[in-house]
Motif scaffolding. Structure first.
Motif, mmCIF file in Angstrom:
data_model
loop_
_atom_site.group_PDB
_atom_site.id
_atom_site.type_symbol
_atom_site.label_atom_id
_atom_site.label_comp_id
_atom_site.label_asym_id
_atom_site.label_seq_id
_atom_site.Cartn_x
_atom_site.Cartn_y
_atom_site.Cartn_z
ATOM 1 N N UNK A 1 0.779 -1.278 0.115
ATOM 2 C CA UNK A 1 -0.048 -0.057 -0.080
ATOM 3 C C UNK A 1 0.787 1.169 0.055
ATOM 4 N N UNK A 2 1.959 1.352 0.820
ATOM 5 C CA UNK A 2 2.870 2.410 0.939
ATOM 6 C C UNK A 2 3.360 2.871 -0.413
ATOM 7 N N UNK A 3 3.883 1.838 -1.133
ATOM 8 C CA UNK A 3 4.565 1.754 -2.344
ATOM 9 C C UNK A 3 3.482 2.314 -3.544
ATOM 10 N N UNK A 4 2.234 1.593 -3.471
ATOM 11 C CA UNK A 4 1.201 2.240 -4.469
ATOM 12 C C UNK A 4 0.973 3.364 -4.198
ATOM 13 N N UNK A 5 0.908 4.072 -2.954
ATOM 14 C CA UNK A 5 0.628 5.570 -2.985
ATOM 15 C C UNK A 5 1.820 6.345 -3.184
ATOM 16 N N UNK A 6 2.841 5.920 -2.817
ATOM 17 C CA UNK A 6 4.212 6.840 -3.125
ATOM 18 C C UNK A 6 4.309 7.031 -4.457
ATOM 19 N N UNK A 7 3.902 5.945 -5.401
ATOM 20 C CA UNK A 7 4.098 5.948 -6.942
ATOM 21 C C UNK A 7 3.412 7.087 -7.344
ATOM 22 N N UNK A 8 2.332 7.796 -6.806
ATOM 23 C CA UNK A 8 1.532 8.860 -7.457
ATOM 24 C C UNK A 8 2.611 9.997 -7.535
ATOM 25 N N UNK A 9 3.650 10.043 -6.656
ATOM 26 C CA UNK A 9 4.513 11.400 -6.569
ATOM 27 C C UNK A 9 5.435 11.282 -7.880
ATOM 28 N N UNK A 10 5.839 10.074 -8.448
ATOM 29 C CA UNK A 10 6.453 10.128 -9.546
ATOM 30 C C UNK A 10 5.946 9.901 -10.908
ATOM 31 N N UNK A 11 4.580 9.306 -10.852
ATOM 32 C CA UNK A 11 3.723 8.980 -12.071
ATOM 33 C C UNK A 11 2.477 9.058 -11.716
ATOM 34 N N UNK A 12 1.831 10.105 -11.836
ATOM 35 C CA UNK A 12 0.501 10.521 -11.523
ATOM 36 C C UNK A 12 -0.444 10.100 -12.611
ATOM 37 N N UNK A 13 -0.430 8.912 -13.158
ATOM 38 C CA UNK A 13 -1.343 8.442 -14.277
ATOM 39 C C UNK A 13 -2.348 7.626 -13.880
ATOM 40 N N UNK A 14 -3.214 7.525 -14.798
ATOM 41 C CA UNK A 14 -4.366 6.683 -14.606
ATOM 42 C C UNK A 14 -4.415 5.440 -13.720
ATOM 43 N N UNK A 15 -3.372 4.646 -14.410
ATOM 44 C CA UNK A 15 -3.196 3.251 -13.849
ATOM 45 C C UNK A 15 -2.594 3.275 -12.225
ATOM 46 N N UNK A 16 -1.670 4.185 -11.872
ATOM 47 C CA UNK A 16 -1.331 4.392 -10.666
ATOM 48 C C UNK A 16 -2.412 4.955 -9.671
ATOM 49 N N UNK A 17 -2.960 5.769 -10.170
ATOM 50 C CA UNK A 17 -4.442 6.137 -9.455
ATOM 51 C C UNK A 17 -5.201 5.033 -9.005
ATOM 52 N N UNK A 18 -5.340 4.123 -10.120
ATOM 53 C CA UNK A 18 -6.337 2.972 -9.867
ATOM 54 C C UNK A 18 -5.685 2.115 -8.878
#
Length: 296
Positions: A140-157
């Motif tokens: 969960x932490x990794x999935x949320x942190x990924x938004x800061x590097x690539x805030x694309x639709x798949x990462x949002x999902x």
């Protein structure tokens, strides 16, 4: 940039704004919950059931602290004002939940440990957390942190699938359901813990809003063709396997209360219900009032 002064800055019809207002209107203070009766009644728990309750509360407390931190990236990337307003209430509520569990441990669990002749333990001890729990929250932490590097639709999902749909919508709701049933007076062999049940009722109500927000965001991503439904099914299906392991590890075999099979069944029902509400185009999406009421 010029703006239209006659146009309201906030879209008060937007679902996230209604969620924000619902949170404001249903405010509660964890320090106003009376825990005196719990202090007395908890002495009636067997050693195995007391240990199981400690483990469950430690998992909840650590989880609330973790998700309070992990939600921060989402508050950074959201660009709609109403969405930002809602997420500020969610951050506040997650912190409030963590406060409730910390207070319960300090006020009820610690004194009971001493009464039983032991030393006070910490809810952050490694002894309470299994591999599946650690892995779920690390993902969960990794999935949320990924938004800061690539805030694309798949990462949002992926962020919504990990945080709102799995941790809050399946794992936490299953735990709330089990604890509330166990200590509400349904089982003669277990004492009533009214302070714990009241706190869980209010937290479940908050979480109903949180889950609804994530579901709504996922439904919009699907409706806009920005992500494929298979991403949601595969992600949540994979994470659901971890939640089943966590539920199994937290169950106390042979002790009174909701059996492990009942909790696993409840988790599976929540999984199926959430996915249907998100992916069924013809289905009616629940209102915030329904989400809150259902989770009470």
């Amino acid at each position: 940039m010029a703006t239209d002064a006659t146009r309201p800055r906030l879209d008060r019809d937007r679902r996230s704004y209604r969620y924000y207002r619902n949170a404001v209107e249903r405010h509660w203070d964890p320090h106003e919950i009376d825990l005196a009766a719990d202090r007395e009644a908890i002495a009636d728990l067997s050693e195995a059931s007391f240990d199981g309750l400690r483990s469950t509360l430690a998992l909840f407390g650590a989880g609330e602290e973790a998700v309070t931190e992990d939600l921060a990236p989402l508050s950074v990337v959201l660009d709609d004002v109403a969405d930002q307003l809602f997420v500020t209430t969610q951050l506040y509520e997650e912190a409030k939940h963590a406060d409730f569990f910390d207070r319960y441990w300090e006020t009820v669990i610690g004194p009971e440990e001493e009464r039983r002749g032991g030393e006070r333990t910490s809810p952050t001890d490694d002894r309470w957390f299994g591999e599946a729990y650690d892995e779920l929250f690390a993902r969960n932490e990794a999935a949320m942190a990924a938004l800061l590097d690539d805030d694309g639709p798949e990462n949002r999902a992926l962020a919504y699938c990990h945080y709102h749909l799995t941790i809050e919508g399946i794992l936490a709701q299953t735990g709330y359901y089990g604890v509330q049933r166990n200590f509400s007076g349904e089982f003669e062999a277990l004492p009533e813990l009214p302070g714990l049940v009241e706190g869980f009722s209010k937290i479940r109500s908050d979480e109903g809003r949180h889950v609804g927000f994530g579901m709504w965001k996922l439904k919009r991503l699907l409706a806009g063709g920005e992500v494929d439904p298979s991403l949601l099914h595969e992600t949540v299906g994979d994470l659901a396997a971890l939640t089943r392991r966590i539920v199994g590890e937290a169950s106390v075999e042979g002790e009174p209360g909701v059996p492990e099979a009942g909790l696993v069944e409840y988790a599976a029902e929540k999984h199926a219900q959430r996915m249907a509400q998100i992916t069924d185009d013809a289905g009616e999406f629940p209102s915030v009032e329904e989400l809150v009421r259902l989770e009470e």
